[in-house]
Each structure stands twice: as C-alpha cells, then as structure tokens.
Design an enzyme around this catalytic site. Structure first.
Site, mmCIF file in Angstrom:
data_model
loop_
_atom_site.group_PDB
_atom_site.id
_atom_site.type_symbol
_atom_site.label_atom_id
_atom_site.label_comp_id
_atom_site.label_asym_id
_atom_site.label_seq_id
_atom_site.Cartn_x
_atom_site.Cartn_y
_atom_site.Cartn_z
ATOM 1 C CG HIS A 1 35.047 -17.009 28.005
ATOM 2 N ND1 HIS A 1 34.458 -17.310 29.164
ATOM 3 C CD2 HIS A 1 36.202 -17.937 28.176
ATOM 4 C CE1 HIS A 1 34.536 -18.648 29.736
ATOM 5 N NE2 HIS A 1 35.683 -18.643 29.388
ATOM 6 C CG ASP B 1 30.524 -17.248 29.110
ATOM 7 O OD1 ASP B 1 30.837 -18.227 28.161
ATOM 8 O OD2 ASP B 1 32.188 -17.494 29.871
ATOM 9 C CB SER C 1 37.389 -20.934 30.542
ATOM 10 O OG SER C 1 37.997 -19.893 30.806
#
Length: 717
Positions: free
Chosen positions: A83, A219, A645
């Site tokens: 992402h 991810d 992230s």
C-alpha cells in the site's frame, strides 16, 4: 536539558509493563537499552544507532514522505508495503498492463521501472539543538512572538550546521516543543519499482479486513535505489548504479513464536498521547463522528462505481484506499477510547497532576493549566467542527471542490504577490493537474459531491455557513455545477487558465464550481480560521507547559515524545490478545486463512490460481513452519501508528522477521492512549514474503540477492 536526561534514568519494570512508547534512537542508552535486553534483545544501543559506524538506522529510510522502508540487499534493494508503493504501481498500470491486478516482477535490473517524484530519505546523524532554538525566547511577552523567534532560530541553526553538499538538515520539535533535535539526511530520487504481488495478495481482504485481526494480507512491494558513481543521491539517469547501503538486513526464515522479542524501526507520523481529557472527549464525541460520516458517504459512492467499472477501479484504487484507511481507523479509535475508558483515566491522571503541583507549591506556573484547557476546548468546539467539515469536504473528498480550492489559492497569490507569481503558480498547476485528471471521473465525483454538499449545508455549524447556501438544495446545486463547470475536464481547466492574470481570474469567477468554492472558502477564512487559530495557539502554549510539568512531576513514568515523522524505535513481544468477552486471538495467521476467506471473482477476497495450487500441493519451499504450515502474519505489542507502514520488524539479533503494515482495530486509539492489553501492531511474516517472491513469482534473481538466515535443520541455498 537536564530534565530530559534525568528522564532516561527509569526504574526497570516487570516485562509486560515495559512496552509502549516511540523512542529516539540516539537516546536509547540507559533505561531503554536495559529494558530491551530484559525483553530478550541481544544487540546493543550502539548497534541500533551510531554516527561513526554502520548501524541499523542506516538500513531504515523514510519512504515517499509518508511510509517507512528497509534495505535488504547490498545492491540497494528496498522492501516496503504494497500500500506504500500503491501509487507507483498504479501509475504504471493500464487496462492492458494492469500491474495492480496481475502484479509486477523485474527479472533483471533493466526491467525495473522508474518512478517520478518518488524519494527515500536516510537519517545520517541526530543532534540536540534545544539550547540554540530557545535563545532569546523565554522573555518574549506573547506566544506569537515566541513562535516567530523559534522559527528564526531554527532557520539560523539549519543554515549554519556543517554538512556535505548532497545532504540536508531538518529540525523538529519534541515533547510538545520542550526539546529540539537536528537531523542530517540524504534523499535519493532515483527509486525504481522491482516487484509487487497482485492486489489479490498484496491487498487481500482490502477494506473489509483493514485494521482487523486475524489478517491475511501479503502487504509488500520491492523497489531499488539508484545512486551516482560516488554512491550519492542523484536525479534519475540511465548511468546511475544500484545504491550500496551502509547496512542491510539479513532476513530470518527461522520463524517466531509467542513472547519473542520484537523491535520496529520507522517514521511514525503523529500521535497525541498527552492530550488533556477535554480534548479526547471532543475527539470521541464531536470530531471523529463528523469525519466518519463524511468519508462513509464518499466511500459508498466510489465503491459502487469501482465494483462495476474496471477503468474506474484503476483510477480510484489508491484514492479510495487512502480515504478508507482513516475512516475505519477513526471508527476503531473511538471504540477503543471508549472501551479503555481513556477519558476517565486521563481525568484521574489530571487529578494527580494537580495534587503534585499543589504539593510542590508551583501554582503560579501550573495551577490554572487544567482550568484553562477546559475553557479553551469548550470555546474551540464549534470552530474545530467547522474546520473538519471544511477540510474533509472541500479539501479532501470532493475532487471538484479541491480543484477549485487550488484555483482559489491561485487568485490569492495574484492579490498578494502580483502577476509574475501568479503566472509561475498557474504553470505549475497546469502541469500538476494533468496527473489528477488522469485519475478523475466526473461521473463519480458528481455523486460524491451531491452527498457531501448535503452534509455541509445540514451538519456543519450553521453560524459559519454563507448566508445564501444554508438552505440550498444539494441536487439542484449538483446539477448546475456539473452541467456547466469547466472544472469537470482537464481541457476545460486549461481553457480557464489560458490568458493573463486578469483574464484568468475573470473566467474563474464566472465558473459555477469556482463560485461555490470561493463562497465557502471566503466564509471559512473570515468566520472560522482566525478564531480557531487564536484558540489553538493558546492550547499549543498550554500543551508545552503541561508536557514540561508531566516530565517534572512524573519523572519515573514512561514518558516518550509524540510521533512527528522522525525515526523512532518501539519494542515489545509477539503476543495474542483478548478483544472482548470470550474472544481470544492467537498471534500468528496462516495461508490456510486465505483459502478459508476465498470468494472467486470477489473484489476483496479473490485468490490467484497459482497461490491456490501452491497451497494445495503444500509447496512452500524452505519457508513453512515446523508443522508444515505457511505462516502469513503475526501481531506484537510494538507501539506503531501511520508512517510505520513498511517498517522493519526485527528479532533479538537485528534480523528482519516481518514487515509492519497495520494495527488491530481495537487498538487504533494508541495514537491517543496506548494500552498494552489490546494495542497490537500487525506484520507480514518475512517467510511469507520470501515464499511469494520465490515460489509464486519465481523471482530467483531476487532471492539470490538476499541474505537469508535459515533454521539450523535446513540448509541455505
């Protein structure tokens, strides 16, 4: 500053209590290092942060200004979240070559794809410059003057600091402005896409599974940094060579188990751990509900179009994910703050704070803090709500309004700085708008606009609405704007922006979308922003004093600086949790869960045929656990937030064991109140990443580039 140094001499607490906090890597020696070793860490603080020697910090860059990444090879190979790389993967995708759907793998360096404006930034050095920044500040009479002098001192300190020509300097405030640190950085601008699994792996579960556990999302994505022949930052060039990092992480295929030590390094964006109870109460009762309702309306419209039209799905995939991310986060945050009774606990702390102020006889400095906070948050409430409606509707979620607001700023540039500044800004806007319109659908935006303009006229505080808009019919306004405005197309925008300043401004003010934006923005700038800024400035000053008092009166508490997008360390243990009565979550998820959730052809839960075949054959290579299962993700008590992230999750020896990508829904309130009982970060297991690269993508060129630490029972390739 003495009190900050004293803060590091803490009592060693029981193991489970020694968790929570986002610590400055250059200040780990002392209690933090002792705590980490007590939890199982086998390396030293110098191994994590060193100026003179290679250390872990040299392998952890800031990715694209909002995420984290890590170096995993001596040839500049970089790992981050899917992402985090999503915008760049999308930018290379077309209906014919849909890398979002099909994935992308470069099997040789010549196939790697350059990415315009993508940067990664390394921290080279950290220094305390608090004394310099506070020179001449304390005796100034007003907060505005103090802030102005601080900014002047920051500019002077940044300019005078000695650095290499290719390096940059930034200075950031810590502890609500009680400390200032200087960072020397190096930013690389040639960053190329190397690999990305299909979204059915990298985004598996999509928005339904976002912020929840158990999670089954692979991810991750891979990029490579390129440098000039001297290994220094350089703009993109075919003559650039792979960057040679000072440190890169070996990847552990040994696996993890509950209670193992974990450490996460990264660039957490923003936390507000020390807000008073009055602020938290306002977030829970007023601000989050308003923002949630606005984004919920926008997301429902976008989702409906994306499910029916693949071209729109590609256009809106990244935008939708960005909007949905914090929409769901705010829902979980509100739920968690209520469940943990955070407001009551903060009130209890404030009572203790006042008692210690009184006992120390420091009422003159701290005595009215809490009373002033209560008054200010009461006074700012309607302005804060109006600000969020303006920001969420005009600036973020209605694209035609956000386009119009940029043009509104263009007119302001002309009024303030004249024709040349106007022309420069106009030309930049024309170039920048091209990419925005590439991913714009007037058909989608019209329906979003109708929903949001209705919320604005009916839910935003009425005392701040323009007089001739409060009773407007949303459908009528929508039909007029989208049938006649030139801002619905890029050609129309360029037509409006053709000509000199006076001609452009005249055309702008005849456009119905621009007229609406100007009406709303003028009202906001006149009736909301000045008063909000006035009260907010008072709260900033109060918060700085409150933070100083917390450090003074609670010296043995775990007091760490709020996140501010600078490099931090957080540590804890692999741990399950109990989110509610009779529900217990294990700390590890497996590929089995992907197959259990599999819905053929579904937008969120489809699974590639090849992955199903590998699962059916149990063809996991060297990456299965001792029971023959394929681990996928795990959770731990590391204190993370947005910006983490893509952060590396490391074991006791500093090997990469996972890739941070999310938090559990019940624990998203950790930005405001951290609870070790329910706050968990979510990481992709490094073994699953290796499995996808090796067995699914068959990118053996990348596997051979890595240093993989296998269990003793298995031989390295």
């Amino acid at each position: 500053m003495k009190f900050l140094r004293i803060l590091l001499i803490l009592v060693v607490l029981p193991a489970f209590a020694q968790q929570g906090g986002m610590w400055i890597p250059s200040l780990l020696k002392g209690s933090n290092e002792a705590e980490m070793k007590a939890l199982g860490m086998k390396i030293s603080a110098d191994d994590i942060y060193s100026v003179n020697n290679s250390s872990l910090k040299d392998a952890v860059p800031h990715f694209d200004g909002g995420c984290t990444a890590e170096m995993i090879s001596p040839k500049g190979l970089l790992l981050t979240n899917h992402h985090c790389g999503y915008d760049n993967i999308q930018s290379h995708s077309t209906v014919e070559h849909d890398y979002l759907t099909d994935g992308f793998w470069a099997y040789k360096m010549a196939d790697e794809l350059p990415n315009k404006d993508l940067t990664v930034t390394f921290i080279i050095k950290i220094e305390d410059v608090t004394t310099k920044i506070f020179e001449g500040v304390s005796n100034l009479p007003t907060e505005i003057e103090k802030q102005k002098r601080i900014q002047q001192n920051i500019a002077a300190a940044s300019k005078s600091f000695t650095k290499e020509t290719w390096q940059e300097v930034m200075i950031r405030a810590f502890y609500d402005g009680n400390q200032y640190l200087l960072f020397v950085t190096e930013t690389f601008k040639d960053v190329r896409l190397v690999g990305a699994p299909p979204s059915s792996i990298g985004k598996f579960g999509s928005d339904t599974d976002n912020w929840v556990w158990p999670r089954h999302t692979g991810d991750f994505s891979l990029f490579r940094i390129y440098a000039d022949k001297n290994n220094h930052p350089a703009d993109y060039s075919i003559d650039n060579v792979p960057y040679q990092p000072k440190h890169f992480f070996p990847i552990s295929a040994k696996g993890i188990q509950e209670d193992d030590f974990t450490m996460v390094m990264g660039y957490p964006g923003r936390t507000q751990e020390y807000l008073p109870s009055f602020a938290v109460e306002q977030i829970v009762n007023d601000l989050n509900p308003a923002k949630i309702e606005i984004r919920d309306a926008a997301l429902k419209v976008q989702d409906g179009f994306m499910r029916k039209d693949n071209a729109i799905k590609i256009q809106y995939a990244s935008k939708y994910a960005g909007v949905a991310n914090y929409w769901k986060k705010w829902i979980g945050e509100t739920k968690g703050l209520k469940k943990s009774n955070a407001v009551a606990l903060k009130k209890e702390f404030e009572k203790k704070f006042q008692e210690r102020v009184n006992k120390a006889g420091k009422q003159a400095e701290y005595g009215t803090l809490l009373v002033d906070f209560e008054k200010n948050y009461s006074d700012i409430r309607p302005y804060a709500i109006a600000k969020d409606y303006f920001t969420e509707i005009v600036l973020r979620n209605s694209e035609i309004l956000s386009f119009g607001y940029r043009l509104y700023q263009l007119e302001q540039v002309y009024n303030a700085r004249g024709e040349q500044a106007f022309t420069d800004r106009k030309n930049n806007l024309i170039a920048g708008f091209e990419g925005l319109y590439k991913d714009y659908s007037a058909q989608v935006d019209e329906k979003v606009f109708e929903q949001l303009i209705h919320l604005y006229t009916t839910k935003s505080p009425k005392q701040f609405l323009p007089e001739n808009i409060s009773n407007t019919n949303a459908s009528t306004v929508t039909a007029r704007v989208f049938s006649t405005s030139k801002l619905t197309t890029y050609d129309g925008l360029k037509n409006i922006l053709s000509g000199d300043a006076k001609v452009v401004i005249e055309k702008l003010n005849q456009d119905p979308a621009y007229q609406l934006v100007k009406l709303i923005a003028d009202s906001y700038q006149k009736n909301v922003a000045p008063k909000f800024d006035e009260i907010n400035l008072k709260n900033i000053a109060l918060q700085r004093t409150y933070m100083k008092g917390i450090m003074e009166f609670f010296p043995n508490d775990r007091i760490f600086p709020d996140a501010n997008s600078t490099l931090r360390i957080t540590y804890g243990k692999v741990k399950g949790y109990k989110p509610s009565d009779a529900v217990v979550y294990e700390p590890v998820s497996y590929l089995d869960g992907v197959i259990e959730k599999y819905v053929p052809g579904d937008y969120e839960f489809d699974v590639p045929t090849k992955l199903i075949d590998l699962y059916t054959a149990k063809d996991y290579g060297n990456y299965a656990d001792k029971n023959g299962k394929m681990p996928l993700a795990f959770i731990a008590t590391n204190h993370t937030t947005g910006g983490n992230s893509g952060s590396p999750a490391l074991d006791a020896n500093g090997n990469l064991i996972g890739l941070n990508f999310d938090r559990v829904w019940e624990g998203t309130m950790s930005d405001i109140y951290y609870s070790p009982e329910i706050c968990r970060n979510i990481m992709v297991d490094a073994r699953y990443i290796l499995f996808i690269i090796d067995k699914f993508a068959q990118a053996t060129n990348l596997i051979e580039e890595l240093t993989i630490v296998y269990p003793k029972a298995k031989k390295s390739k």
